[in-house]
Design an enzyme around this catalytic site. Structure first.
Site, mmCIF file in Angstrom:
data_model
loop_
_atom_site.group_PDB
_atom_site.id
_atom_site.type_symbol
_atom_site.label_atom_id
_atom_site.label_comp_id
_atom_site.label_asym_id
_atom_site.label_seq_id
_atom_site.Cartn_x
_atom_site.Cartn_y
_atom_site.Cartn_z
ATOM 1 N N LYS A 65 4.523 -12.115 1.699
ATOM 2 C CA LYS A 65 4.443 -10.705 1.302
ATOM 3 C C LYS A 65 4.906 -10.592 -0.140
ATOM 4 O O LYS A 65 5.675 -11.425 -0.612
ATOM 5 C CB LYS A 65 5.358 -9.858 2.200
ATOM 6 C CG LYS A 65 5.025 -8.377 2.206
ATOM 7 C CD LYS A 65 3.892 -8.063 3.145
ATOM 8 C CE LYS A 65 3.499 -6.606 3.094
ATOM 9 N NZ LYS A 65 2.538 -6.282 4.170
HETATM 10 P P1 NAD Z 1 -1.462 3.939 2.341
HETATM 11 O O1 NAD Z 1 -0.726 3.924 1.060
HETATM 12 O O2 NAD Z 1 -2.961 3.959 2.338
HETATM 13 O O3 NAD Z 1 -0.995 5.188 3.234
HETATM 14 C C1 NAD Z 1 0.329 5.476 3.504
HETATM 15 C C2 NAD Z 1 0.353 6.893 4.096
HETATM 16 O O4 NAD Z 1 1.698 7.196 4.495
HETATM 17 C C3 NAD Z 1 -0.044 7.980 3.112
HETATM 18 O O5 NAD Z 1 -0.761 8.996 3.809
HETATM 19 C C4 NAD Z 1 1.299 8.539 2.637
HETATM 20 O O6 NAD Z 1 1.200 9.881 2.154
HETATM 21 C C5 NAD Z 1 2.075 8.440 3.920
HETATM 22 N N1 NAD Z 1 3.516 8.461 3.725
HETATM 23 C C6 NAD Z 1 4.243 7.839 2.773
HETATM 24 N N2 NAD Z 1 5.544 8.136 2.910
HETATM 25 C C7 NAD Z 1 5.630 8.941 3.979
HETATM 26 C C8 NAD Z 1 6.694 9.577 4.630
HETATM 27 N N3 NAD Z 1 7.944 9.446 4.188
HETATM 28 N N4 NAD Z 1 6.411 10.342 5.719
HETATM 29 C C9 NAD Z 1 5.145 10.486 6.152
HETATM 30 N N5 NAD Z 1 4.098 9.914 5.580
HETATM 31 C C10 NAD Z 1 4.344 9.150 4.505
HETATM 32 O O7 NAD Z 1 -0.909 2.682 3.183
HETATM 33 P P2 NAD Z 1 -1.596 1.971 4.401
HETATM 34 O O8 NAD Z 1 -2.382 0.824 3.892
HETATM 35 O O9 NAD Z 1 -2.228 2.974 5.297
HETATM 36 O O10 NAD Z 1 -0.315 1.342 5.130
HETATM 37 C C11 NAD Z 1 0.496 2.102 6.019
HETATM 38 C C12 NAD Z 1 1.370 1.151 6.833
HETATM 39 O O11 NAD Z 1 0.524 0.227 7.517
HETATM 40 C C13 NAD Z 1 2.342 0.288 6.035
HETATM 41 O O12 NAD Z 1 3.490 0.052 6.835
HETATM 42 C C14 NAD Z 1 1.598 -1.013 5.847
HETATM 43 O O13 NAD Z 1 2.466 -2.096 5.621
HETATM 44 C C15 NAD Z 1 0.914 -1.108 7.189
HETATM 45 N N6 NAD Z 1 -0.270 -1.968 7.222
HETATM 46 C C16 NAD Z 1 -1.352 -1.752 6.408
HETATM 47 C C17 NAD Z 1 -2.466 -2.569 6.518
HETATM 48 C C18 NAD Z 1 -3.715 -2.324 5.718
HETATM 49 O O14 NAD Z 1 -4.705 -3.039 5.943
HETATM 50 N N7 NAD Z 1 -3.757 -1.340 4.843
HETATM 51 C C19 NAD Z 1 -2.467 -3.649 7.421
HETATM 52 C C20 NAD Z 1 -1.359 -3.837 8.247
HETATM 53 C C21 NAD Z 1 -0.276 -2.984 8.133
#
Ligand code: NAD
Length: 426
Positions: free
Chosen positions: A114
């Site tokens: 990571k």
């Molecule tokens: P992203 O940046 O696209 O979206 C994050 C979302 O969370 C946004 O809508 C943001 O406004 C919201 N957010 C941020 N802080 C917040 C808070 N305090 N309260 C409520 N909402 C809040 O990110 P993503 O890619 O969707 O990733 C989200 C989670 O999923 C992370 O934990 C990431 O590690 C995990 N993840 C992502 C992927 C991927 O393929 N994108 C894969 C596995 C895991």
């Protein structure tokens, strides 16, 4: 003499401690060799870099970046890069370890890594973010590569970030290097279906868990926290399957409708808004993110950030099924509290593994220089997710344990076996 109160744990430390405690419990169940347990508790390699960026006004700002490889026992490191002010070494270490288990539970020939930069990208221009990405890439270049460690997007990074990484590596090595990252734009060798893969995987395991609990989508109310890549696609796929999405949220707050939210309309609103937020989405009642977690729903999908369900609010969670779209949204203590109350939790290492599965497909395609059609990607994604889900479910029966413990048992066993077969070098 008065003793100072211990400082509250940072969310990143909490996440790393949770990951370590989960490893401990799997090690106990597997009767793992103590030396192997110690090896798997520590990252193989940690790189901390300083990332200077010349701002538009000409002055210099310096950010701290990290790349951690937790284990390369089963293959090259794999894991996203996040840009967020709360990024810390502890957080990156915990997330790297989770990637090892995620790749192992889905049986990918990859290890766990990571990266991240402690920065608030909202305070930077796009040009500054590009410079930051390219400088960070140059700094971690000695330890990344298609056969070493393959980054991908995570919070606040996207396909453009990956394109900048490909460009940097290509310019610095003189070799076109699309396989150095996944989550690239399709025109640069990205896989079809990668953007939707995590959310589709989350929706798939949610529907499978509902099926096993005898719950029909038409009678299921769902709340999704986070409306970025993972949250929005999950909400859309669950709505398409017939579930009623009664609450969604992002950093601007939560939005609810008892009769169900029009998810494609909400996605269109976010895409057309300047800040890319739900703010201003009309016709819904506003709630806080805390209220969303405590809503009277059947399924709760925390898909924003880690550490949002803690012992302080676990008691107020009313959903019977919690599916971890985000990484580490339920802390270890909260996990136990929910399990004691009979709440089923589909753990992150399984629930959101769809992203890394299609990342693996992308790496395969980029190395081969041969690209698959979307239906090929979707068909294979379902095979991998179904196989992992079934193995975790059967392991939870064999060991009489939670799905999280079962996922860790499967993963730790696979990683330990691979390392044993290789033998410890030299
Ligand atoms: P992203 O940046 O696209 O979206 C994050 C979302 O969370 C946004 O809508 C943001 O406004 C919201 N957010 C941020 N802080 C917040 C808070 N305090 N309260 C409520 N909402 C809040 O990110 P993503 O890619 O969707 O990733 C989200 C989670 O999923 C992370 O934990 C990431 O590690 C995990 N993840 C992502 C992927 C991927 O393929 N994108 C894969 C596995 C895991």
């Amino acid at each position: 003499m008065t003793l100072a109160m211990p400082a509250a744990k940072h969310a990143g430390e909490e996440l790393r401690d949770s990951a370590l405690r989960q490893l401990d419990s799997a090690a106990k169940a597997l009767n793992l060799d103590p030396g192997m347990h110690q090896f798997l508790s520590t990252p193989e390699r940690t790189l901390i870099v300083s990332v200077p960026v010349v701002m538009e006004e000409g002055h210099l700002e310096v950010f701290t970046g990290y790349r951690v490889q937790h284990s390369t026992g089963r293959g090259p490191g794999k894991g996203g890069i996040r840009f967020h002010p709360s990024v810390s070494l502890a957080e990156v270490e915990g997330l790297a370890m989770l990637m090892t288990w995620k790749c192992a539970v889905t049986d990918l020939p990859l290890g766990g890594a990571k990266g991240g930069v402690a920065v608030d990208p909202r305070k930077l221009t796009r040009r500054q973010i590009e410079r930051l990405t390219k400088r960070y890439t140059a700094a971690i270049l000695p330890i990344i590569g298609p056969e070493q460690d393959i980054p991908a997007p995570d919070v606040n990074t996207d396909d453009s970030t990956m394109a900048w990484i490909v460009d940097t590596v290509t310019m610095m090595t003189g070799r076109h290097s699309p396989a150095v990252v996944t989550g690239k734009p399709v025109e640069l060798g990205g896989s079809r279906g990668r953007t939707e893969a995590t959310g589709r995987g989350v929706a798939f395991v949610t529907l499978e868990a509902m099926k096993r609990a005898g719950r029909a989508p038409e009678n299921t109310r769902v709340a999704v926290q986070g409306f970025g890549n993972v949250g929005s696609i999950t909400a859309k796929a669950l709505a398409e399957a017939g579930c009623r999405i009664v609450a969604i949220s992002d950093v601007s707050g939560g939005y609810t409708s008892a009769s169900g939210i029009d998810v494609p309309k909400a996605i269109a609103h976010v895409q057309s808004s300047k800040q890319r937020l739900l703010e201003g989405f009309s016709g819904l009642s506003k709630i806080s993110n805390d209220e969303l977690l405590a809503m009277d729903v059947d399924v709760l999908v925390p898909a924003a950030l880690e550490g949002v369900i803690t012992p302080a609010n676990a008691g107020s969670v009313r959903a019977k099924l919690v599916v971890e779209g985000a990484n580490g949204p339920v802390t270890a203590d909260a996990d136990r509290m929910l399990a004691d109350r009979g709440v089923t939790i589909v753990p992150d290492v399984l629930a959101n593994a769809g992203g890394v599965v299609v990342s693996y497909f992308e790496w395969v395609q980029s190395r081969a220089g041969f690209y698959w059609e979307l239906d090929e990607v979707e068909k294979r994604l379902e095979i991998y997710m179904r196989r992992a889900m079934e193995l975790v479910l059967s392991t939870s029966k064999t060991y009489d344990c939670t799905l999280r413990e079962a996922a860790f048992i499967v993963a730790v066993d696979r990683v330990a076996r691979a390392i044993e077969r290789r033998g410890i070098f030299p």
